[in-house]
Write a protein that holds these residues in place. Structure first.
Motif, PDB file in Angstrom:
ATOM      1  N   THR A  15       0.836  -1.194   0.000  1.00 52.60           N
ATOM      2  CA  THR A  15       0.000   0.000   0.000  1.00 52.60           C
ATOM      3  C   THR A  15       0.872   1.246   0.000  1.00 52.60           C
ATOM      4  O   THR A  15       0.606   2.211  -0.708  1.00 52.60           O
ATOM      5  CB  THR A  15      -0.920   0.008   1.236  1.00 52.60           C
ATOM      6  N   ALA A 256      -7.478  11.374  -8.644  1.00 48.42           N
ATOM      7  CA  ALA A 256      -7.887  10.447  -7.581  1.00 48.42           C
ATOM      8  C   ALA A 256      -8.598   9.234  -8.162  1.00 48.42           C
ATOM      9  O   ALA A 256      -8.407   8.104  -7.699  1.00 48.42           O
ATOM     10  CB  ALA A 256      -8.786  11.167  -6.577  1.00 48.42           C
ATOM     11  N   LEU A 257      -9.427   9.447  -9.200  1.00 46.88           N
ATOM     12  CA  LEU A 257     -10.094   8.328  -9.865  1.00 46.88           C
ATOM     13  C   LEU A 257      -9.082   7.368 -10.466  1.00 46.88           C
ATOM     14  O   LEU A 257      -9.195   6.137 -10.323  1.00 46.88           O
ATOM     15  CB  LEU A 257     -11.045   8.845 -10.948  1.00 46.88           C
ATOM     16  N   LYS A 259      -5.907   6.937  -9.632  1.00 48.46           N
ATOM     17  CA  LYS A 259      -5.185   6.262  -8.558  1.00 48.46           C
ATOM     18  C   LYS A 259      -6.018   5.140  -7.946  1.00 48.46           C
ATOM     19  O   LYS A 259      -5.511   4.055  -7.659  1.00 48.46           O
ATOM     20  CB  LYS A 259      -4.808   7.266  -7.455  1.00 48.46           C
ATOM     21  N   SER A 260      -7.303   5.409  -7.774  1.00 46.43           N
ATOM     22  CA  SER A 260      -8.186   4.407  -7.173  1.00 46.43           C
ATOM     23  C   SER A 260      -8.263   3.157  -8.035  1.00 46.43           C
ATOM     24  O   SER A 260      -8.164   2.028  -7.541  1.00 46.43           O
ATOM     25  CB  SER A 260      -9.585   5.011  -6.975  1.00 46.43           C
ATOM     26  N   SER A 263      -4.870   1.193  -8.135  1.00 44.39           N
ATOM     27  CA  SER A 263      -4.505   0.476  -6.921  1.00 44.39           C
ATOM     28  C   SER A 263      -4.974  -0.970  -6.945  1.00 44.39           C
ATOM     29  O   SER A 263      -4.337  -1.855  -6.382  1.00 44.39           O
ATOM     30  CB  SER A 263      -5.073   1.196  -5.692  1.00 44.39           C
ATOM     31  N   ALA A 272      -7.133  -2.378  -1.404  1.00 48.42           N
ATOM     32  CA  ALA A 272      -7.668  -1.495  -2.444  1.00 48.42           C
ATOM     33  C   ALA A 272      -8.833  -0.669  -1.902  1.00 48.42           C
ATOM     34  O   ALA A 272      -8.970   0.518  -2.233  1.00 48.42           O
ATOM     35  CB  ALA A 272      -8.110  -2.311  -3.657  1.00 48.42           C
ATOM     36  N   THR A 275      -7.398   2.073   0.184  1.00 47.74           N
ATOM     37  CA  THR A 275      -6.826   3.119  -0.666  1.00 47.74           C
ATOM     38  C   THR A 275      -7.926   4.005  -1.235  1.00 47.74           C
ATOM     39  O   THR A 275      -7.788   5.232  -1.301  1.00 47.74           O
ATOM     40  CB  THR A 275      -6.007   2.485  -1.814  1.00 47.74           C
ATOM     41  N   GLU A 276      -9.041   3.374  -1.652  1.00 49.06           N
ATOM     42  CA  GLU A 276     -10.182   4.141  -2.155  1.00 49.06           C
ATOM     43  C   GLU A 276     -10.690   5.100  -1.079  1.00 49.06           C
ATOM     44  O   GLU A 276     -11.001   6.260  -1.360  1.00 49.06           O
ATOM     45  CB  GLU A 276     -11.292   3.184  -2.593  1.00 49.06           C
ATOM     46  N   ARG A 277     -10.753   4.621   0.148  1.00 41.59           N
ATOM     47  CA  ARG A 277     -11.178   5.470   1.271  1.00 41.59           C
ATOM     48  C   ARG A 277     -10.237   6.658   1.448  1.00 41.59           C
ATOM     49  O   ARG A 277     -10.669   7.805   1.600  1.00 41.59           O
ATOM     50  CB  ARG A 277     -11.203   4.636   2.557  1.00 41.59           C
ATOM     51  N   LEU A 279      -8.215   8.032  -0.729  1.00 36.34           N
ATOM     52  CA  LEU A 279      -8.310   8.948  -1.857  1.00 36.34           C
ATOM     53  C   LEU A 279      -9.582   9.792  -1.770  1.00 36.34           C
ATOM     54  O   LEU A 279      -9.577  10.975  -2.135  1.00 36.34           O
ATOM     55  CB  LEU A 279      -8.282   8.177  -3.174  1.00 36.34           C
ATOM     56  N   LEU A 280     -10.666   9.196  -1.289  1.00 32.69           N
ATOM     57  CA  LEU A 280     -11.905   9.954  -1.107  1.00 32.69           C
ATOM     58  C   LEU A 280     -11.683  11.136  -0.178  1.00 32.69           C
ATOM     59  O   LEU A 280     -12.206  12.233  -0.393  1.00 32.69           O
ATOM     60  CB  LEU A 280     -13.009   9.054  -0.545  1.00 32.69           C
TER      61      LEU A 280
END
Length: 301
Positions: A15, A256-257, A259-260, A263, A272, A275-277, A279-280
Protein backbone atom coordinates in the motif's frame (compact mmCIF):
# COMPACT_ATOMS: atom_id res chain seq x y z
CA UNK A 1 -17.01 5.01 17.72
CA UNK A 2 -16.32 7.63 15.06
CA UNK A 3 -12.73 7.95 16.20
CA UNK A 4 -12.20 4.20 15.93
CA UNK A 5 -13.55 4.25 12.36
CA UNK A 6 -11.09 6.96 11.40
CA UNK A 7 -8.07 5.15 12.80
CA UNK A 8 -5.82 3.84 10.06
CA UNK A 9 -3.61 0.84 10.82
CA UNK A 10 0.00 0.90 9.58
CA UNK A 11 0.01 0.59 5.82
CA UNK A 12 1.39 -2.65 4.39
CA UNK A 13 4.46 -2.26 2.19
CA UNK A 14 2.43 -2.74 -1.01
CA UNK A 15 0.00 0.00 0.00
CA UNK A 16 2.86 2.36 0.82
CA UNK A 17 4.16 1.72 -2.68
CA UNK A 18 1.16 3.48 -4.17
CA UNK A 19 1.30 6.41 -1.77
CA UNK A 20 4.82 7.37 -2.76
CA UNK A 21 5.69 8.69 -6.20
CA UNK A 22 8.88 7.40 -7.74
CA UNK A 23 9.30 4.03 -6.08
CA UNK A 24 10.53 1.25 -8.35
CA UNK A 25 10.10 -2.51 -8.46
CA UNK A 26 13.80 -3.34 -8.41
CA UNK A 27 16.75 -2.02 -6.41
CA UNK A 28 20.14 -3.22 -5.22
CA UNK A 29 18.52 -5.95 -3.11
CA UNK A 30 17.47 -7.54 -6.41
CA UNK A 31 20.97 -7.25 -7.85
CA UNK A 32 19.95 -4.19 -9.87
CA UNK A 33 22.37 -1.28 -10.17
CA UNK A 34 20.53 1.52 -11.95
CA UNK A 35 23.56 3.76 -12.39
CA UNK A 36 25.52 1.01 -14.14
CA UNK A 37 22.62 0.38 -16.52
CA UNK A 38 22.34 4.11 -17.24
CA UNK A 39 26.04 4.30 -18.13
CA UNK A 40 25.65 1.45 -20.62
CA UNK A 41 22.50 2.89 -22.19
CA UNK A 42 24.13 6.31 -22.55
CA UNK A 43 26.50 4.79 -25.12
CA UNK A 44 23.68 4.25 -27.63
CA UNK A 45 22.55 7.60 -28.96
CA UNK A 46 19.88 8.58 -31.45
CA UNK A 47 16.36 9.92 -31.36
CA UNK A 48 14.54 11.55 -28.48
CA UNK A 49 11.46 11.25 -26.28
CA UNK A 50 9.61 14.56 -26.33
CA UNK A 51 6.96 15.82 -23.92
CA UNK A 52 4.48 18.61 -24.53
CA UNK A 53 2.25 19.65 -21.63
CA UNK A 54 -0.91 21.51 -22.64
CA UNK A 55 -2.87 24.00 -20.56
CA UNK A 56 -5.91 21.68 -20.56
CA UNK A 57 -3.99 19.09 -18.53
CA UNK A 58 -3.27 16.72 -21.42
CA UNK A 59 0.31 15.78 -22.21
CA UNK A 60 1.65 14.53 -25.55
CA UNK A 61 4.58 12.08 -25.25
CA UNK A 62 6.25 11.53 -28.63
CA UNK A 63 8.78 8.83 -29.54
CA UNK A 64 10.98 10.58 -32.06
CA UNK A 65 13.44 8.42 -34.01
CA UNK A 66 11.76 8.18 -37.42
CA UNK A 67 14.82 6.95 -39.35
CA UNK A 68 14.56 3.73 -37.31
CA UNK A 69 10.75 3.53 -37.06
CA UNK A 70 11.01 5.23 -33.65
CA UNK A 71 13.03 2.36 -32.20
CA UNK A 72 14.26 2.99 -28.65
CA UNK A 73 17.94 3.84 -28.50
CA UNK A 74 19.65 3.63 -25.12
CA UNK A 75 19.41 7.41 -24.75
CA UNK A 76 15.67 7.27 -25.51
CA UNK A 77 15.19 4.70 -22.73
CA UNK A 78 16.90 7.11 -20.35
CA UNK A 79 14.80 10.00 -21.62
CA UNK A 80 11.61 7.98 -21.15
CA UNK A 81 12.46 7.63 -17.46
CA UNK A 82 13.18 11.36 -17.26
CA UNK A 83 9.80 12.18 -18.82
CA UNK A 84 7.99 9.80 -16.45
CA UNK A 85 9.62 11.56 -13.50
CA UNK A 86 8.56 14.92 -14.96
CA UNK A 87 4.99 13.64 -15.30
CA UNK A 88 5.02 12.35 -11.73
CA UNK A 89 5.56 15.94 -10.65
CA UNK A 90 3.00 17.52 -13.01
CA UNK A 91 0.24 18.23 -10.51
CA UNK A 92 -2.02 19.92 -13.10
CA UNK A 93 -1.94 16.89 -15.42
CA UNK A 94 -5.02 14.79 -16.13
CA UNK A 95 -4.33 12.83 -19.31
CA UNK A 96 -1.55 11.65 -21.60
CA UNK A 97 -1.34 10.65 -25.27
CA UNK A 98 1.62 8.45 -26.26
CA UNK A 99 2.49 8.49 -29.96
CA UNK A 100 5.31 8.04 -32.44
CA UNK A 101 6.65 10.62 -34.88
CA UNK A 102 6.01 10.48 -38.63
CA UNK A 103 2.99 8.18 -38.67
CA UNK A 104 4.46 5.16 -36.93
CA UNK A 105 4.43 4.16 -33.27
CA UNK A 106 7.63 2.25 -32.44
CA UNK A 107 9.55 -0.79 -33.65
CA UNK A 108 10.83 -1.58 -30.15
CA UNK A 109 14.50 -1.62 -29.16
CA UNK A 110 17.26 -0.37 -31.43
CA UNK A 111 19.13 -3.51 -32.55
CA UNK A 112 22.50 -1.78 -32.08
CA UNK A 113 21.85 -1.66 -28.35
CA UNK A 114 20.40 -5.19 -28.31
CA UNK A 115 23.49 -6.63 -30.01
CA UNK A 116 25.88 -4.85 -27.65
CA UNK A 117 23.97 -5.93 -24.54
CA UNK A 118 24.24 -9.59 -25.45
CA UNK A 119 24.70 -11.46 -22.16
CA UNK A 120 21.86 -12.82 -20.00
CA UNK A 121 23.03 -10.45 -17.24
CA UNK A 122 22.75 -7.48 -19.59
CA UNK A 123 19.31 -8.61 -20.71
CA UNK A 124 18.00 -8.95 -17.18
CA UNK A 125 19.43 -5.58 -16.15
CA UNK A 126 17.73 -3.90 -19.13
CA UNK A 127 14.53 -5.80 -18.29
CA UNK A 128 14.56 -4.47 -14.72
CA UNK A 129 15.30 -0.92 -15.89
CA UNK A 130 12.40 -0.85 -18.36
CA UNK A 131 10.02 -2.64 -15.98
CA UNK A 132 10.86 -0.03 -13.35
CA UNK A 133 10.20 2.79 -15.82
CA UNK A 134 6.94 1.42 -17.22
CA UNK A 135 5.61 0.45 -13.79
CA UNK A 136 6.11 4.06 -12.71
CA UNK A 137 4.40 5.06 -15.96
CA UNK A 138 1.40 2.82 -15.20
CA UNK A 139 1.10 4.34 -11.72
CA UNK A 140 0.92 7.92 -13.04
CA UNK A 141 -2.30 9.64 -11.91
CA UNK A 142 -3.00 10.46 -15.56
CA UNK A 143 -5.47 8.71 -17.87
CA UNK A 144 -3.27 7.54 -20.72
CA UNK A 145 -3.95 6.42 -24.28
CA UNK A 146 -1.58 4.99 -26.88
CA UNK A 147 -2.18 6.44 -30.33
CA UNK A 148 -1.04 3.65 -32.66
CA UNK A 149 -0.22 4.76 -36.18
CA UNK A 150 1.80 2.54 -38.48
CA UNK A 151 3.45 -0.29 -36.58
CA UNK A 152 3.90 -1.02 -32.87
CA UNK A 153 6.36 -3.93 -32.73
CA UNK A 154 8.16 -5.72 -29.91
CA UNK A 155 8.91 -3.21 -27.18
CA UNK A 156 6.63 -0.76 -28.98
CA UNK A 157 3.75 -3.22 -28.56
CA UNK A 158 4.71 -3.62 -24.90
CA UNK A 159 4.58 0.14 -24.39
CA UNK A 160 0.99 0.25 -25.65
CA UNK A 161 0.01 -2.13 -22.83
CA UNK A 162 1.32 0.33 -20.23
CA UNK A 163 -1.36 2.81 -21.32
CA UNK A 164 -4.90 2.70 -19.95
CA UNK A 165 -6.40 2.73 -23.46
CA UNK A 166 -5.30 2.18 -27.04
CA UNK A 167 -6.54 3.79 -30.27
CA UNK A 168 -5.47 2.66 -33.74
CA UNK A 169 -5.63 4.12 -37.21
CA UNK A 170 -7.22 1.87 -39.84
CA UNK A 171 -3.96 0.69 -41.45
CA UNK A 172 -1.92 0.29 -38.26
CA UNK A 173 -0.62 -2.90 -36.67
CA UNK A 174 0.38 -4.18 -33.24
CA UNK A 175 2.64 -7.21 -33.12
CA UNK A 176 4.56 -8.87 -30.30
CA UNK A 177 7.46 -10.20 -32.38
CA UNK A 178 9.52 -11.45 -29.43
CA UNK A 179 9.20 -15.15 -30.34
CA UNK A 180 10.70 -14.41 -33.75
CA UNK A 181 13.68 -12.86 -31.94
CA UNK A 182 14.13 -15.91 -29.69
CA UNK A 183 13.03 -14.12 -26.52
CA UNK A 184 9.88 -13.22 -24.58
CA UNK A 185 8.48 -9.78 -23.66
CA UNK A 186 10.69 -8.20 -21.01
CA UNK A 187 9.22 -4.75 -20.37
CA UNK A 188 6.18 -6.15 -18.52
CA UNK A 189 4.19 -6.54 -21.75
CA UNK A 190 3.12 -10.16 -21.28
CA UNK A 191 1.83 -9.51 -17.77
CA UNK A 192 -0.12 -6.44 -18.80
CA UNK A 193 -1.42 -8.09 -21.98
CA UNK A 194 -3.05 -10.82 -19.88
CA UNK A 195 -4.80 -8.08 -17.85
CA UNK A 196 -6.09 -6.50 -21.05
CA UNK A 197 -7.28 -9.46 -23.16
CA UNK A 198 -7.12 -12.48 -20.83
CA UNK A 199 -4.67 -15.38 -20.65
CA UNK A 200 -6.03 -17.45 -23.56
CA UNK A 201 -6.00 -14.59 -26.05
CA UNK A 202 -2.64 -13.37 -24.75
CA UNK A 203 -1.11 -16.80 -25.28
CA UNK A 204 -2.41 -16.86 -28.85
CA UNK A 205 -1.09 -13.38 -29.58
CA UNK A 206 2.35 -14.02 -28.06
CA UNK A 207 3.01 -17.60 -29.17
CA UNK A 208 1.68 -16.93 -32.66
CA UNK A 209 3.49 -13.57 -32.95
CA UNK A 210 0.16 -12.55 -34.47
CA UNK A 211 -0.19 -9.42 -36.56
CA UNK A 212 -3.03 -7.50 -34.95
CA UNK A 213 -4.49 -5.17 -37.53
CA UNK A 214 -6.97 -2.59 -36.29
CA UNK A 215 -10.07 -4.76 -36.83
CA UNK A 216 -8.59 -7.82 -35.14
CA UNK A 217 -7.28 -5.74 -32.25
CA UNK A 218 -10.71 -4.18 -31.78
CA UNK A 219 -12.38 -7.61 -31.92
CA UNK A 220 -10.26 -9.12 -29.14
CA UNK A 221 -10.51 -6.04 -26.91
CA UNK A 222 -6.95 -4.82 -27.39
CA UNK A 223 -8.07 -1.36 -28.52
CA UNK A 224 -11.02 0.88 -27.79
CA UNK A 225 -11.63 2.42 -31.18
CA UNK A 226 -10.41 2.71 -34.78
CA UNK A 227 -9.86 6.32 -35.72
CA UNK A 228 -11.36 7.73 -38.90
CA UNK A 229 -8.27 9.60 -40.07
CA UNK A 230 -4.76 8.33 -40.84
CA UNK A 231 -3.29 11.81 -41.18
CA UNK A 232 -0.78 12.52 -38.42
CA UNK A 233 -2.30 15.84 -37.39
CA UNK A 234 -5.93 14.79 -37.74
CA UNK A 235 -5.63 11.53 -35.83
CA UNK A 236 -3.86 13.35 -32.98
CA UNK A 237 -6.80 15.73 -32.91
CA UNK A 238 -9.20 12.75 -32.81
CA UNK A 239 -7.22 11.14 -29.99
CA UNK A 240 -7.22 14.37 -28.01
CA UNK A 241 -11.01 14.72 -28.40
CA UNK A 242 -11.51 11.05 -27.45
CA UNK A 243 -9.41 11.42 -24.31
CA UNK A 244 -11.06 14.66 -23.21
CA UNK A 245 -14.36 12.88 -22.56
CA UNK A 246 -12.58 11.22 -19.62
CA UNK A 247 -10.40 14.12 -18.49
CA UNK A 248 -13.04 16.85 -18.35
CA UNK A 249 -13.24 17.91 -14.73
CA UNK A 250 -11.04 19.12 -11.88
CA UNK A 251 -7.50 17.62 -11.87
CA UNK A 252 -7.74 16.48 -8.26
CA UNK A 253 -10.85 14.40 -9.04
CA UNK A 254 -9.52 12.86 -12.27
CA UNK A 255 -6.20 12.01 -10.62
CA UNK A 256 -7.89 10.45 -7.58
CA UNK A 257 -10.09 8.33 -9.87
CA UNK A 258 -7.06 7.05 -11.77
CA UNK A 259 -5.19 6.26 -8.56
CA UNK A 260 -8.19 4.41 -7.17
CA UNK A 261 -8.52 2.19 -10.25
CA UNK A 262 -4.76 1.64 -10.53
CA UNK A 263 -4.50 0.48 -6.92
CA UNK A 264 -6.66 -2.57 -7.66
CA UNK A 265 -3.97 -3.91 -10.02
CA UNK A 266 -1.39 -4.17 -7.26
CA UNK A 267 -3.29 -4.52 -3.99
CA UNK A 268 -5.50 -7.16 -2.45
CA UNK A 269 -9.22 -6.39 -2.17
CA UNK A 270 -9.04 -5.10 1.42
CA UNK A 271 -6.04 -2.86 0.73
CA UNK A 272 -7.67 -1.49 -2.44
CA UNK A 273 -10.78 -0.55 -0.46
CA UNK A 274 -8.63 1.25 2.11
CA UNK A 275 -6.83 3.12 -0.67
CA UNK A 276 -10.18 4.14 -2.16
CA UNK A 277 -11.18 5.47 1.27
CA UNK A 278 -7.94 7.45 1.62
CA UNK A 279 -8.31 8.95 -1.86
CA UNK A 280 -11.91 9.95 -1.11
CA UNK A 281 -10.58 11.97 1.80
CA UNK A 282 -8.57 14.10 -0.64
CA UNK A 283 -11.64 15.23 -2.61
CA UNK A 284 -14.68 14.99 -0.26
CA UNK A 285 -15.52 18.50 0.90
CA UNK A 286 -13.01 19.92 -1.56
CA UNK A 287 -13.66 22.82 -3.96
CA UNK A 288 -15.03 20.69 -6.80
CA UNK A 289 -17.31 18.74 -4.46
CA UNK A 290 -18.67 21.85 -2.75
CA UNK A 291 -19.20 23.63 -6.06
CA UNK A 292 -21.13 20.66 -7.49
CA UNK A 293 -23.34 20.51 -4.40
CA UNK A 294 -24.03 24.24 -4.62
CA UNK A 295 -25.08 23.84 -8.28
CA UNK A 296 -27.33 20.87 -7.37
CA UNK A 297 -26.32 19.20 -10.63
CA UNK A 298 -26.03 15.60 -9.50
CA UNK A 299 -27.78 14.07 -12.51
CA UNK A 300 -28.74 17.03 -14.66
CA UNK A 301 -26.28 16.53 -17.50
Amino acid sequence: MAQSLLKTPPMPVRTKLLHHVGLSLYNTSHGFNEEEVKKKLQQFSGGSVDLQKEDNGIGILTLNNPSKMNAFSGVMMLQLLEKVIELENWTEGKGLIVRGAKNTFSSGSDLNAVKALGTPEDGMALCMFMQNTLTRFVRLPLISVALVQGRALGGGAELTTACDFRLMTAQSEIRFVHKEMGIIPSWGGATRLVEIIGSRQALRVLSGALKLDSKKALHIGMVEEILQSSDETECLKEAREWLQQFTNGPPEVIRALKKSVSSVKELCFKEALQTERDLLGTVWGGPANLEAIARKEKFNK
